[in-house]
Design a protein around this motif. Structure first.
Motif, PDB file in Angstrom:
ATOM      1  N   GLU A 122       0.669   1.231  -0.671  1.00  0.00           N
ATOM      2  CA  GLU A 122       0.880   2.074   0.394  1.00  0.00           C
ATOM      3  C   GLU A 122      -0.547   2.602   0.705  1.00  0.00           C
ATOM      4  OE1 GLU A 122       2.889   4.749  -2.642  1.00  0.00           O
ATOM      5  OE2 GLU A 122       4.665   3.810  -2.886  1.00  0.00           O
ATOM      6  N   PHE A 123      -1.606   2.224   0.487  1.00  0.00           N
ATOM      7  CA  PHE A 123      -2.737   2.821   1.238  1.00  0.00           C
ATOM      8  C   PHE A 123      -3.468   1.364   0.721  1.00  0.00           C
ATOM      9  CE2 PHE A 123      -0.968   5.858  -1.723  1.00  0.00           C
ATOM     10  CZ  PHE A 123      -0.478   6.887  -0.864  1.00  0.00           C
ATOM     11  N   ASP A 147      -8.784  10.347  -5.808  1.00  0.00           N
ATOM     12  CA  ASP A 147      -7.305  10.990  -5.864  1.00  0.00           C
ATOM     13  C   ASP A 147      -6.664  11.333  -7.249  1.00  0.00           C
ATOM     14  OD1 ASP A 147      -5.009   9.962  -4.828  1.00  0.00           O
ATOM     15  OD2 ASP A 147      -5.020   8.241  -3.962  1.00  0.00           O
TER      16      ASP A 147
END
Length: 414
Positions: free
Chosen positions: A120-121, A299
Motif C-alpha cells: 500500500e505504501f 504513522d
C-alpha cells in the motif's frame, strides 16, 4: 568445503544525527581498523555487516568483492537451503550502534503487516519483510521497551496531571477502574491500555506543546536525582518543540543494561534506544513504524493498531543467554533468521566453536588474539570483521594480557 571459507570484511558506516561523534563512537573506532577515515565532527551511528543493499560489506581482497557476490559464486558458503530461501542474501543484518541521543519510538511490523504496508505504501515501507531485532549492550545502555506494569501507568497518570490532561478524565478513569476490577482479564486490560496510548498519541499538537511545557517547567524545580524527571527533561532537550514521544516514556519501561545484557524486540512491540553502544542483529529488513522522538514521518494510526499491548516489568524485557561452550554465551531469540554468540576470553584461554551448519559473521569488540580455521590462522584485533562460511570449525585464543571478546551472528537451516 574445499575452498577458503573465512574472509575478512570491510563493513560500512551509517551517519545519522543520533550517532556518537568521531572517535568517541565505537562505530568509528571499528571502521578505522579496515582503513576508513574518520571525521571528528561527524556522527557515526551504525556499522553494517552483511549483504543489505543500503550498505553492503565487501571482502578485503584486491577486487573489493561484495560479500553478496562471493556468496553467489559459492552458494555452499551459505548452504543451498539458506541461499534459496533468502535469494542469495544473508538472512540477517549484523550491526554495531553508537547512540548519542534517543532514537525514535517505534515498532516493527510482523510479516503479514509488513507485506500489506509494502503493497500500500511502497515509498515509505521499502520491503515486505518483518524485522525482529536483538540488542546486546557493549557499554552501559538505556532503552525504552514494552509497556510498564499497569499499576505503574496508573501511578504516572495520577502523579503527572499533564499526562491526565492529554488522555482525558474519561479514558483515565476507565483505565483505572478496568485494571482494578479486571485484574485477571488480560484482554480487557490490554484494551484499556490501548485506549490510554491511543488517546495520548492522538493528542492535538497544540495541547502536547502546552502540557509538555507545564511538565518540564514543574520538573525543572524538582529533585534532579529523580530518574524519571531526568529522563523527561533530557528527551525534551534532545527533541524540543513538543514531541509526543517525551510523554510516551511515562507509559513505556525504562530499561538499563550492563555490558552483555540483552533484549529481543519482536514484531509489534514498542521500543526506543536512548544511549550507549550495542551489538544489534536483525532480520534483513528496514521496516519501521515511528510515532515519536523523531523528525521523520510518523504513522500514529498504524502504530496504535499494530501493537500487542503486552505489559510487564523492565527486568522482564531482558533475555537470559544460554551456555555455548566453556567461554561463550548464546543469545537465541524465538525466530529463524539469527542467533548471536558472545565469546569472552581471559589471558591464556582458548575457545572452540563447533561447525555451525549455516553462514556467520564475527566481529571483535575488545582485545586481540588469533583464530584458527581450515588449517589457517587469522588475526583478531578490535574492530576486525570476518565472514565464516557454513560448516567450518574454528578456535580462538588470546595473544596477550588484554583478553579477547567477539560476537558471532549466525543462521542455521530450519
Amino acid at each position: 568445503m574445499t575452498q577458503t571459507a573465512v574472509f575478512r570484511l570491510q563493513a560500512k558506516t551509517q551517519s545519522y544525527d543520533w550517532g556518537k561523534l568521531g572517535d568517541v563512537s565505537k562505530v568509528a573506532l571499528y571502521a578505522k581498523q579496515s582503513g576508513q577515515s574518520v571525521d571528528a565532527t561527524k556522527p557515526y551511528a551504525e556499522f553494517w555487516m552483511g549483504t543489505h543493499p543500503n550498505a553492503p560489506s565487501v571482502v578485503m581482497d584486491d577486487a573489493q568483492t561484495p560479500l553478496k557476490d562471493l556468496i553467489h559464486q559459492y552458494p555452499e558458503l551459505s548452504t543451498k537451503k539458506i541461499y534459496d530461501q533468502y535469494n542469495g542474501d544473508l538472512p540477517f543484518l549484523f550491526k554495531i550502534l553508537s547512540i548519542r541521543k534517543a532514537l525514535s519510538i517505534q515498532a516493527h511490523p510482523d510479516k503479514t503487516l509488513g507485506a500489506r504496508l509494502f503493497k500500500e505504501f511502497p515509498n515509505v515501507y521499502k520491503d515486505p519483510n518483518h524485522k525482529p531485532e536483538m540488542a546486546i549492550a557493549l557499554t552501559p545502555f538505556e532503552a525504552l521497551r514494552g509497556f510498564r506494569p499497569l499499576e505503574e501507568i496508573e501511578e504516572h497518570i495520577q502523579r503527572y496531571p499533564e499526562l491526565n490532561e492529554l488522555i482525558g478524565d474519561d479514558v483515565a478513569q476507565t483505565f483505572t477502574s478496568t485494571i482494578q476490577e479486571q485484574q485477571d482479564d488480560i484482554e480487557k486490560n490490554k484494551a484499556a491500555l490501548k485506549s490510554v496510548f491511543s488517546a495520548l498519541m492522538h493528542s492535538p499538537q497544540e495541547q502536547v506543546t502546552k502540557q509538555l511545557s507545564k511538565l518540564t517547567d514543574r520538573l525543572e524545580n524538582k529533585d534532579k536525582e529523580d530518574p524519571m524527571a531526568e529522563l523527561v527533561l533530557r528527551l525534551n532537550q534532545q527533541y524540543p518543540g513538543g514531541d509526543i514521544g517525551v510523554f510516551a516514556v511515562l507509559l513505556l519501561n525504562y530499561v538499563t543494561m550492563e555490558p552483555g545484557q540483552a533484549m529481543f524486540l519482536g514484531a509489534n512491540e514498542p521500543h526506543a534506544y536512548l544511549s550507549g553502544d550495542c551489538v544489534e542483529c536483525m532480520a534483513a529488513s528496514d521496516n519501521v513504524v515511528r510515532a515519536g522522538l523523531t523528525p521523520k514521518f510518523k504513522d500514529v494510526d498504524i502504530l496504535v493498531e499494530m501493537l500487542t499491548y503486552r505489559y510487564g516489568s523492565a527486568e522482564s524485557q531482558k533475555m537470559t543467554p544460554q551456555s555455548f561452550g566453556l567461554h561463550s554465551l548464546l543469545y537465541d531469540p524465538p525466530i529463524d533468521e539469527f542467533s548471536v554468540a558472545l565469546t569472552t576470553l581471559k589471558s591464556g584461554e582458548e575457545e572452540e566453536h563447533k561447525e555451525i551448519p549455516g553462514p556467520s559473521i564475527l566481529i571483535v569488540t575488545n582485545g586481540n588474539g588469533n583464530m584458527r580455521a581450515q588449517g589457517s590462522s587469522y588475526p583478531l584485533e578490535e574492530g576486525y570483521v570476518y565472514f565464516v562460511g557454513a560448516n567450518v570449525e574454528l578456535s580462538a585464543e588470546t595473544s596477550n594480557e588484554s583478553g579477547l571478546e567477539f560476537y558471532r551472528a549466525f543462521t542455521v537451516p530450519t
